[in-house]
Write an enzyme that holds these catalytic residues in place. Structure first.
Site, mmCIF file in Angstrom:
data_model
loop_
_atom_site.group_PDB
_atom_site.id
_atom_site.type_symbol
_atom_site.label_atom_id
_atom_site.label_comp_id
_atom_site.label_asym_id
_atom_site.label_seq_id
_atom_site.Cartn_x
_atom_site.Cartn_y
_atom_site.Cartn_z
ATOM 1 C CE1 TYR A 1 -4.044 -1.925 4.996
ATOM 2 C CE2 TYR A 1 -3.120 0.242 4.593
ATOM 3 C CZ TYR A 1 -3.667 -0.926 4.115
ATOM 4 O OH TYR A 1 -3.817 -1.117 2.764
ATOM 5 C CB SER B 1 -0.853 0.005 1.270
ATOM 6 O OG SER B 1 -1.518 1.246 1.425
HETATM 7 N N1 LIG Z 1 -8.789 0.237 -1.428
HETATM 8 C C1 LIG Z 1 -7.692 0.967 -1.240
HETATM 9 O O1 LIG Z 1 -7.750 2.208 -1.284
HETATM 10 C C2 LIG Z 1 -6.369 0.293 -1.012
HETATM 11 C C3 LIG Z 1 -5.220 1.100 -1.007
HETATM 12 C C4 LIG Z 1 -3.978 0.506 -0.798
HETATM 13 C C5 LIG Z 1 -3.880 -0.868 -0.617
HETATM 14 N N2 LIG Z 1 -5.004 -1.633 -0.616
HETATM 15 C C6 LIG Z 1 -4.850 -3.081 -0.425
HETATM 16 O O2 LIG Z 1 -5.380 -3.757 -1.531
HETATM 17 C C7 LIG Z 1 -5.854 -5.036 -1.137
HETATM 18 C C8 LIG Z 1 -7.283 -5.226 -1.627
HETATM 19 O O3 LIG Z 1 -8.067 -4.252 -0.988
HETATM 20 P P1 LIG Z 1 -9.534 -3.827 -1.472
HETATM 21 O O4 LIG Z 1 -9.607 -2.377 -1.288
HETATM 22 O O5 LIG Z 1 -9.854 -4.442 -2.772
HETATM 23 O O6 LIG Z 1 -10.391 -4.474 -0.289
HETATM 24 P P2 LIG Z 1 -11.749 -5.314 -0.256
HETATM 25 O O7 LIG Z 1 -12.189 -5.287 1.165
HETATM 26 O O8 LIG Z 1 -12.694 -4.846 -1.294
HETATM 27 O O9 LIG Z 1 -11.252 -6.784 -0.640
HETATM 28 C C9 LIG Z 1 -10.452 -7.521 0.230
HETATM 29 C C10 LIG Z 1 -10.938 -8.952 0.252
HETATM 30 O O10 LIG Z 1 -10.087 -9.697 1.139
HETATM 31 C C11 LIG Z 1 -10.910 -10.623 1.835
HETATM 32 N N3 LIG Z 1 -10.305 -11.036 3.093
HETATM 33 C C12 LIG Z 1 -10.158 -10.294 4.225
HETATM 34 N N4 LIG Z 1 -9.615 -11.032 5.188
HETATM 35 C C13 LIG Z 1 -9.409 -12.270 4.672
HETATM 36 C C14 LIG Z 1 -8.883 -13.479 5.206
HETATM 37 N N5 LIG Z 1 -8.485 -13.580 6.474
HETATM 38 N N6 LIG Z 1 -8.798 -14.551 4.385
HETATM 39 C C15 LIG Z 1 -9.228 -14.474 3.098
HETATM 40 N N7 LIG Z 1 -9.739 -13.361 2.550
HETATM 41 C C16 LIG Z 1 -9.838 -12.275 3.342
HETATM 42 C C17 LIG Z 1 -12.200 -9.851 2.085
HETATM 43 O O11 LIG Z 1 -13.285 -10.725 2.397
HETATM 44 C C18 LIG Z 1 -12.365 -9.100 0.784
HETATM 45 O O12 LIG Z 1 -13.158 -9.851 -0.128
HETATM 46 C C19 LIG Z 1 -5.720 -5.078 0.390
HETATM 47 O O13 LIG Z 1 -4.548 -5.774 0.733
HETATM 48 C C20 LIG Z 1 -5.605 -3.621 0.781
HETATM 49 O O14 LIG Z 1 -4.898 -3.436 1.979
HETATM 50 C C21 LIG Z 1 -6.247 -1.077 -0.797
#
Ligand SMILES: NC(=O)c1ccc[n+]([C@@H]2O[C@H](COP(=O)([O-])OP(=O)(O)OC[C@H]3O[C@@H](n4cnc5c(N)ncnc54)[C@H](O)[C@@H]3O)[C@@H](O)[C@H]2O)c1
Length: 269
Positions: free
Chosen positions: A155, A142
């Site tokens: 985080y 991230s």
């Molecule tokens: N959305 C943002 O702005 C952003 C920014 C930087 C990084 N990220 C990273 O990108 C990645 C995806 O994020 P997103 O925004 O698509 O989130 P999201 O919540 O839409 O998707 C994440 C998925 O991970 C699954 N998950 C959570 N815990 C789990 C576990 N223990 N076992 C299996 N699955 C699990 C959730 O059920 C969900 O479906 C994450 O690692 C997040 O930290 C997101």
């Protein structure tokens, strides 16, 4: 590594970027093993994979459960014969509170999912990936993994751990068939707030500030491009690109800028 005809495991395939990664890989002709802790959202992804669902296997798995992750390798191999790549995407954020106010239960949950979950996938699949003609590991860190964001410090620490784990792996595997890419998304419009058990105060929905935010399908496209081009690191979005430059130029200034922005949110608690 080109996605076509490869078998790729995607964690967190039920929502946001993970779902879009799954759909994008399928349209590129890959076979995908999507895993998520949330069964109903994983089923939604299957529905959206119309026409390609035959190349999609799903497993409801909690990536913090080491034994469950270890059993995935066998399941993926019995379905598709082998695995060529893993995309460690599943993750959660923390409540927007300072470390001083955050309890250990929450801290451990964030570290267990974001860091240990990623590590379990890598330790489970790497020996097999090393036997493939070509293979790839993509880890989603991230912007908060290189830049301190007050109220998301744990985080950020979990994502900084993912960053160094991935960069270290890249160095360790440089003379092998396994390529490694670390991804730093900035803000992406997903349901990460509610999926992390938080009320949506950041506006991943309809708020004004959220309107320019990158969509998950665009983010997924950039991530897969990065994998296909064998990039060392992928910065997803203008915010991540800009803050990466600024942080390297003047870390204290960049940190101060974010601290000011986050200050209002934290003090409004
Ligand atoms: N959305 C943002 O702005 C952003 C920014 C930087 C990084 N990220 C990273 O990108 C990645 C995806 O994020 P997103 O925004 O698509 O989130 P999201 O919540 O839409 O998707 C994440 C998925 O991970 C699954 N998950 C959570 N815990 C789990 C576990 N223990 N076992 C299996 N699955 C699990 C959730 O059920 C969900 O479906 C994450 O690692 C997040 O930290 C997101």
């Amino acid at each position: 590594m080109k996605a076509q005809n490869k078998v790729i495991v995607v964690t967190g395939g039920g929502s946001g970027m993970g779902r879009e990664l799954v759909l994008n890989l399928l349209t590129k002709g890959a076979k995908v093993v999507a895993i998520d802790i949330n069964e109903s959202s994983l089923q939604e992804t299957v529905k959206l994979a119309v026409g390609n669902a035959g190349n999609l296997a799903t497993f409801v798995t909690d990536i913090t459960n080491k034994q469950a992750v270890e059993s995935l390798l066998e399941k993926a191999i019995s379905k598709y014969g082998h695995v060529d790549g893993i995309i460690n995407n599943a993750g959660i954020i923390q409540p927007f509170i300072k470390v001083n106010d955050l309890n250990y239960e929450v801290i451990e949950r964030v570290m267990n999912i974001n860091f240990y979950g990623t590590l379990y996938l890598i330790k489970t699949f790497l020996p097999h990936l090393l036997t493939r003609p070509e293979a790839h590991i993509v880890d989603i860190s991230s912007m908060g993994g290189f830049l301190p964001v007050p109220g998301q410090t744990i985080y950020g620490a979990s994502k900084a751990a993912v960053k160094l784990l991935t960069e270290g792996l890249h160095s360790e595997l440089r003379d092998t068939n396994v390529k490694v890419t670390v991804v730093f998304p900035g803000g992406v419009k997903t349901n990460i707030m509610s999926n992390s058990g938080l009320a949506d105060r950041m506006g991943s929905g309809s708020e004004k500030g959220a309107q320019n935010i990158l969509t998950a399908d665009k983010a997924a496209e950039m991530i897969i491009d990065g994998m296909e081009q064998g990039k060392y690191r992928v910065l997803v979005g203008k915010d991540a690109k800009m803050m990466d430059k600024l942080y390297r130029l003047n870390p204290a200034y960049a940190a101060g800028l974010i601290a000011k922005k986050m200050g209002a949110l934290l003090s409004s608690k």
